[in-house]
Design an enzyme around this catalytic site. Sequence first.
Site, PDB file in Angstrom:
ATOM      1  N   GLU A 129      46.202  24.142 -21.058  1.00  6.30           N
ATOM      2  CA  GLU A 129      47.064  25.131 -21.721  1.00  6.30           C
ATOM      3  C   GLU A 129      47.151  26.401 -20.886  1.00  6.30           C
ATOM      4  O   GLU A 129      46.413  26.591 -19.921  1.00  6.30           O
ATOM      5  CB  GLU A 129      46.473  25.492 -23.091  1.00  6.30           C
TER       6      GLU A 129
ATOM      7  N   HIS B  84      44.772  26.180 -17.514  1.00  5.62           N
ATOM      8  CA  HIS B  84      43.316  26.005 -17.456  1.00  5.62           C
ATOM      9  C   HIS B  84      42.879  24.854 -18.352  1.00  5.62           C
ATOM     10  O   HIS B  84      43.535  24.530 -19.345  1.00  5.62           O
ATOM     11  CB  HIS B  84      42.576  27.297 -17.828  1.00  5.62           C
TER      12      HIS B  84
ATOM     13  N   CYS C   5      33.323  32.467 -24.764  1.00  8.91           N
ATOM     14  CA  CYS C   5      34.679  32.803 -24.334  1.00  8.91           C
ATOM     15  C   CYS C   5      35.144  34.030 -25.101  1.00  8.91           C
ATOM     16  O   CYS C   5      35.182  34.020 -26.333  1.00  8.91           O
ATOM     17  CB  CYS C   5      35.623  31.631 -24.576  1.00  8.91           C
TER      18      CYS C   5
ATOM     19  N   HIS D   1      48.514  30.812 -21.660  1.00  8.19           N
ATOM     20  CA  HIS D   1      48.927  31.824 -22.635  1.00  8.19           C
ATOM     21  C   HIS D   1      48.884  33.179 -21.942  1.00  8.19           C
ATOM     22  O   HIS D   1      48.347  33.294 -20.821  1.00  8.19           O
ATOM     23  CB  HIS D   1      48.007  31.806 -23.867  1.00  8.19           C
TER      24      HIS D   1
ATOM     25  N   HIS E 219      41.155  34.968 -20.452  1.00  4.14           N
ATOM     26  CA  HIS E 219      39.841  34.549 -20.942  1.00  4.14           C
ATOM     27  C   HIS E 219      38.774  35.107 -20.015  1.00  4.14           C
ATOM     28  O   HIS E 219      38.965  35.148 -18.792  1.00  4.14           O
ATOM     29  CB  HIS E 219      39.675  33.031 -20.883  1.00  4.14           C
TER      30      HIS E 219
HETATM   31 MN    MN Z   1      42.870  29.070 -23.364  1.00  5.29          MN
END
Ligand code: MN
Length: 147
Positions: free
Chosen positions: A61, A101, A115, A63, A67
């Site tokens: 995914e 990732h 995370c 976004h 992270h």
């Molecule tokens: Mn992610």
Amino acid sequence: MRTHVPETTPFHWEGVPVLPYKEQGTHFRAVSRQVLLDDPDVLGTQVRYFEIAPGGWSSLERHDHPHSVMIVRGRGECLVGREIHGLGERDLVFVPPGTWHQFRANRDETLGFLCLVPCERDAPVRPDHAELEALRSDPRVAAFVRV
Ligand code: MN
């Protein structure tokens, strides 16, 4: 707010439920999620502990939010962009905004990591057919990704 969340058994914390990684989908395998901190007034940050059982993987995914990840259990590998990294305990991983990732527990060990994400964040998106084909144009990436 709680100011101390003790560990009860290894990688479990007092009052913190073990949740499904995501509510639905088949684009991941053997991943659990524990939310250790989720208070917009504290750093605007959510702290999650994810655990991937041996052989499992998180979703491929990307976004707009970044992270910040610290491995705290076991070993594995991750894809960040087109780079594949071997992971061990106390390694740090940074996923920049908009970067593909995926994490894999592909070294016969559980892979557990903290995370950090912003409390307010956009939803992850998975690659469409053309994006997946573009990723797979790199043979190393093609061999790594699971969808
Ligand atoms: Mn992610």
